[in-house]
Design a protein around this motif. Structure first.
Motif, mmCIF file in Angstrom:
data_model
loop_
_atom_site.group_PDB
_atom_site.id
_atom_site.type_symbol
_atom_site.label_atom_id
_atom_site.label_comp_id
_atom_site.label_asym_id
_atom_site.label_seq_id
_atom_site.Cartn_x
_atom_site.Cartn_y
_atom_site.Cartn_z
ATOM 1 N N ARG A 194 0.823 -1.203 0.000
ATOM 2 C CA ARG A 194 0.000 0.000 0.000
ATOM 3 C C ARG A 194 0.863 1.261 0.000
ATOM 4 O O ARG A 194 0.567 2.242 -0.692
ATOM 5 C CB ARG A 194 -0.946 -0.001 1.217
ATOM 6 C CG ARG A 194 -2.128 -0.957 1.064
ATOM 7 C CD ARG A 194 -3.214 -0.664 2.100
ATOM 8 N NE ARG A 194 -2.748 -0.913 3.457
ATOM 9 C CZ ARG A 194 -2.879 -2.075 4.088
ATOM 10 N NH1 ARG A 194 -3.446 -3.111 3.473
ATOM 11 N NH2 ARG A 194 -2.449 -2.217 5.325
ATOM 12 N N ASP A 195 1.943 1.207 0.786
ATOM 13 C CA ASP A 195 2.851 2.352 0.849
ATOM 14 C C ASP A 195 3.500 2.601 -0.513
ATOM 15 O O ASP A 195 3.612 3.747 -0.973
ATOM 16 C CB ASP A 195 3.909 2.112 1.929
ATOM 17 C CG ASP A 195 4.833 3.297 2.089
ATOM 18 O OD1 ASP A 195 4.330 4.405 2.327
ATOM 19 O OD2 ASP A 195 6.060 3.106 1.957
ATOM 20 N N MET A 231 0.987 4.172 -2.966
ATOM 21 C CA MET A 231 0.791 5.600 -2.726
ATOM 22 C C MET A 231 1.924 6.414 -3.329
ATOM 23 O O MET A 231 1.692 7.450 -3.980
ATOM 24 C CB MET A 231 0.678 5.876 -1.219
ATOM 25 C CG MET A 231 -0.588 5.305 -0.583
ATOM 26 S SD MET A 231 -0.630 5.503 1.230
ATOM 27 C CE MET A 231 -0.568 7.270 1.378
ATOM 28 N N LYS A 232 3.151 5.940 -3.143
ATOM 29 C CA LYS A 232 4.314 6.643 -3.703
ATOM 30 C C LYS A 232 4.268 6.608 -5.236
ATOM 31 O O LYS A 232 4.594 7.585 -5.899
ATOM 32 C CB LYS A 232 5.620 5.999 -3.202
ATOM 33 C CG LYS A 232 5.878 6.243 -1.729
ATOM 34 C CD LYS A 232 7.141 5.543 -1.282
ATOM 35 C CE LYS A 232 7.402 5.789 0.212
ATOM 36 N NZ LYS A 232 8.619 5.057 0.674
ATOM 37 N N LYS A 261 1.751 9.175 -6.606
ATOM 38 C CA LYS A 261 2.280 10.541 -6.573
ATOM 39 C C LYS A 261 3.261 10.782 -7.731
ATOM 40 O O LYS A 261 3.286 11.852 -8.339
ATOM 41 C CB LYS A 261 2.980 10.800 -5.241
ATOM 42 C CG LYS A 261 2.023 10.884 -4.052
ATOM 43 C CD LYS A 261 2.800 11.126 -2.759
ATOM 44 C CE LYS A 261 1.863 11.200 -1.572
ATOM 45 N NZ LYS A 261 2.591 11.402 -0.297
#
Length: 434
Positions: free
Chosen positions: A423-424, A427-428, A431
């Protein structure tokens, strides 16, 4: 082989040569002795009079191979100069070399002698030991043994060194002749390194040897280090016969590269890196590309390689710490941000050295290819993709249905931790894309 060695006793050889030297009217200039021009007598002697010199660096590798293959004592040649048996073996080794040429630049010695006869005298000591011309003598003897067509080889021309010529000076003569800018059959890299080692053992510095052999000092140091690594491999690597024939043709670059690849490593990591190198060398046919392409896996990336092998084989590498804390904490088991832990790769080394070690070899090959590909990816900007692809491959290969029930809670926690990491990363990624 038709020629049979028969040795004349040393005292009789010396007396015969001395009497002929006194009567000789022919002299020749020789420039390889005592660093100046020497005027040496030339005489004719029976072809069976001289004896082969056993400290012969052109035949060093062949001698070592013979000792290993025949189970002879390590001093078989060095102690056998006056033995007809040993002289006969040396004759066979030398005649085999006399039949060899090199590409289009060197005509086999035997062919030249058969066509043109003896054009230059051999160089011998006052006791009849051949210092220069051992191959030619072997070829002449074989031709003479063929019968009347070569009966004129019953006597041969020789130049004679003075009686006070020392062993050290004779080694220098071989070195000086090998360094001469002439077209001749080259030493193999092992024989040349042994000659360099011999000169160093006489008290010369690498710089002095470089000057003597018309080389660069770094080339002399390279030869010494290369030979040291080769000898260590033959002594300690599993699966070797201990014979130089195992490494004669294609190992010079590997053993020459090793000292630089090991530079700055601890002794335990030097051992580990050597085992990686030895295993890859013995299995080079199973690698993609050249062995040289895997140098980084032996050097800078060795820790990563060994970690991956340990993980694949289930071998513990940590010297301390409590794995249970990590497993139960809910964190992803691979700590991407902490300092490297102290590791012990002795278990991996033991697995690679084991007699039945195909699984370890396969794990090593896969690990080396992976880290090399990842390293190339980092340099090209595609490291992240390759890492994700590798993680996907690993996870896709897991068969949960075969897991021990006692491990299921821990597996569940690891999967939760993986989800957090994914998930992390997503997200990156969002972006960066938007």
């Amino acid at each position: 082989m038709s020629y049979k060695i028969q040795i004349t006793a040393p005292v009789n050889r010396t007396a015969t040569i001395a009497s002929k030297v006194v009567a000789s009217r022919e002299k020749r200039d020789f420039y390889g002795f005592r660093n100046r021009k020497a005027v040496l007598p030339v005489i004719q002697v029976p072809i069976d009079l001289p004896v082969y010199r056993m400290e012969n660096f052109r035949t060093f590798t062949d001698q070592r191979d013979y000792i290993a293959n025949e189970g002879k004592d390590s001093h078989y040649f060095s102690a056998g100069q006056e033995s007809e048996e040993v002289q006969q073996v040396q004759h066979q080794l030398l005649h085999r070399l006399a039949l060899k040429g090199k590409a289009d630049s060197v005509v086999p010695v035997s062919d030249v002698l058969e066509t043109d006869g003896q054009r230059e005298p051999l160089l011998i000591t006052s006791s009849g030991v051949v210092v220069n011309g051992n191959r030619r003598l072997a070829a002449l003897r074989e031709l003479y043994g063929q019968g009347s067509k070569f009966s004129h080889f019953s006597h041969i021309d020789v130049m004679v060194l003075p009686p006070d010529a020392t062993v050290e000076e004779i080694v220098d003569i071989e070195a000086n002749l090998q360094a001469a800018p002439e077209t001749k059959l080259a030493y193999d890299w092992i024989g040349e390194a042994q000659l360099i080692n011999r000169l160093i053992n006489l008290g010369r510095t690498p710089k002095q040897v470089a000057v003597q052999l018309h080389r660069k000092e770094r080339d002399i140091k390279y030869a010494i280090q290369t030979l040291a690594e080769a000898d260590l491999y033959l002594k300690e690597a599993p699966g070797t016969s201990g014979s130089y024939s195992d490494i004669r043709e294609d190992a010079e670059q590997l053993f020459g590269d090793l000292p630089k690849l090991l530079e700055g490593k601890s002794e335990s990591m030097k051992e580990a890196s050597r085992v990686i190198a030895w295993t890859l060398y013995q299995n080079k046919g199973r690698l993609e590309g050249r062995l040289y392409d895997y140098n980084d896996a032996i050097g800078a990336l060795a820790d990563d390689v060994l970690d991956r092998v340990a993980d694949e084989l289930g071998i513990a590498t940590e010297d301390g710490g409590d794995d249970a804390d990590a497993e139960c904490s809910g964190d992803f088991a691979v700590d991407l941000g902490s300092e490297p832990q102290t590791t012990n790769f002795s278990g991996v080394i033991e697995a690679l050295k084991a007699p039945e070690n195909d699984a370890a070899i396969e794990a090593l090959i896969e690990a080396t290819q992976t880290v090399i590909q990842l390293d190339k990816g980092q340099k090209s900007g595609s490291a992240a993709l390759k890492s994700v692809q590798q993680a996907h491959t690993k996870l896709a290969s897991v068969d949960i249905s075969r897991a021990d029930k006692t491990t299921l809670p821990k597996i569940a926690k690891q999967l939760e931790a993986i989800k957090v990491v994914v998930r992390d990363m997503e997200m990156k990624l969002a972006k960066l894309r938007y």
